[in-house]
Write an enzyme that holds these catalytic residues in place. Structure first.
Site, PDB file in Angstrom:
ATOM      1  N   THR A 138       0.838  -1.200   0.000  1.00 34.76           N
ATOM      2  CA  THR A 138       0.000   0.000   0.000  1.00 34.76           C
ATOM      3  C   THR A 138       0.874   1.250   0.000  1.00 34.76           C
ATOM      4  O   THR A 138       1.891   1.308   0.694  1.00 34.76           O
ATOM      5  CB  THR A 138      -0.937   0.011   1.229  1.00 34.76           C
ATOM      6  OG1 THR A 138      -1.880  -1.055   1.093  1.00 34.76           O
ATOM      7  CG2 THR A 138      -1.704   1.326   1.329  1.00 34.76           C
ATOM      8  N   PHE A 191       1.046   5.106   1.004  1.00 34.20           N
ATOM      9  CA  PHE A 191       0.476   6.106   1.902  1.00 34.20           C
ATOM     10  C   PHE A 191       1.037   7.478   1.536  1.00 34.20           C
ATOM     11  O   PHE A 191       2.142   7.575   0.983  1.00 34.20           O
ATOM     12  CB  PHE A 191       0.856   5.813   3.356  1.00 34.20           C
ATOM     13  CG  PHE A 191       0.303   4.532   3.916  1.00 34.20           C
ATOM     14  CD1 PHE A 191      -0.785   4.553   4.775  1.00 34.20           C
ATOM     15  CD2 PHE A 191       0.878   3.308   3.603  1.00 34.20           C
ATOM     16  CE1 PHE A 191      -1.292   3.376   5.314  1.00 34.20           C
ATOM     17  CE2 PHE A 191       0.382   2.120   4.136  1.00 34.20           C
ATOM     18  CZ  PHE A 191      -0.703   2.155   4.988  1.00 34.20           C
TER      19      PHE A 191
END
Length: 297
Positions: free
Chosen positions: A191, A193
């Site tokens: 992921t 961020f």
């Protein structure tokens, strides 16, 4: 209801109390303690004070009102696409992207019992990232506000036939047993961020780094509008690493794009490209320039 499950409340209150004493050192995130956003915040700034917020919107609001110095928000996952609707949230907040952070995501199936399980609660992203695992076992995925919050909810429920998909830390925090580890479907599940703050980085701080710039623009409702917009970057030698479209309003005639490019304002080629883009589109809005962490391509 916009509140954490009871097993999480004591931790939340403790973290919020510590952050209130030094708000400038606080980093807000969406989710209960033990969530992926919590762990990403601590990876990015180990000395920061974590400030759990119920939602991404609440985390951004914490920065806006001075409760936190910055916020850590997940925006896209390698397997399941967009996480937070940052192109909607960020322009309204008035905050700027000042950094990016990538984190390998691994999930665990956790519960009060050993199974079999009728359902597993988690954030929709985690459910999507573990879809095959759940399907193969006949477990129904049920949506929850966040991964660690799902773990706290399962702990509060007292039901041995329901589980949560969350980081292993959540099992430790909320007294659950880890039934199976690494339940994500892809081994490279990652992921991205972004870190958001009130003040944008100045150009001087980016002079020695390979920079990224994130912005949104609205194309004109004419033929070849996107082709002309993208030509601004091609002719100036600026590499675009992300382009995502979305609609503004209900007319479906005002198309906006969320984009990342390599480089930052202050570089001649970037300035030229953005100047041409402003001419070719209805509007352009910069969301932040920051150091590139991972080389694209």
């Amino acid at each position: 209801m916009r509140q954490f499950a009871k097993p999480a409340l004591a931790l939340v209150d403790s973290m919020r109390s510590a952050a209130a004493e030094q708000p400038g050192q606080a980093i807000a995130f969406g989710g209960a303690p033990g969530s992926n956003s919590h762990q990403a915040a601590m990876q990015f700034a180990p000395d920061a004070l974590p400030l759990p917020c119920f939602s991404f919107e609440d985390a951004l609001e914490a920065v806006e009102n001075g409760t936190a110095g910055c916020a850590m928000i997940p925006i896209e996952n390698s397997q399941h696409g967009r996480v937070a609707d940052i192109h909607f949230l960020l322009p309204e907040s008035g905050l700027s992207i000042v950094a990016e952070h990538f984190m390998r995501i691994t999930h665990c199936l956790m519960a009060l019992g050993k199974g079999p399980f009728e359902a597993a609660y988690s954030h929709p992203q985690a459910l999507g990232q573990s879809h095959k695992f759940l399907s193969d076992r006949g477990i129904v995925g049920l949506s929850h506000a966040d991964t660690a919050g799902a773990a706290a909810f399962v702990a509060e429920s007292g039901k041995p036939n329901v589980a949560a998909i969350a980081p292993s830390l959540a099992a430790d925090l909320y007294g659950l047993d880890i039934v199976e580890r690494e339940v994500e479907d892809a081994p490279d599940n990652t992921t991205r961020f972004v870190v958001l703050a009130k003040d944008a980085l100045d150009q001087a701080s980016l002079a020695s780094a390979q920079a990224m710039t994130t912005f949104i623009f609205e194309v004109k409702n004419i033929p070849a509008a996107l082709y002309k917009a993208l030509g601004c970057f091609a002719t100036n030698g600026v590499n675009m690493t992300k382009l995502e479209s979305y609609q503004k309003g209900a007319s479906f005639a005002a198309t906006q794009f969320f984009a990342d490019i390599e480089g930052a304002p202050g570089e001649a080629r970037v300035d030229a490209a953005l100047e041409e883009l402003a001419f070719q589109t209805n509007s352009v809005r910069l969301l932040g320039s920051y150091a590139q962490v991972r080389k694209r391509g």
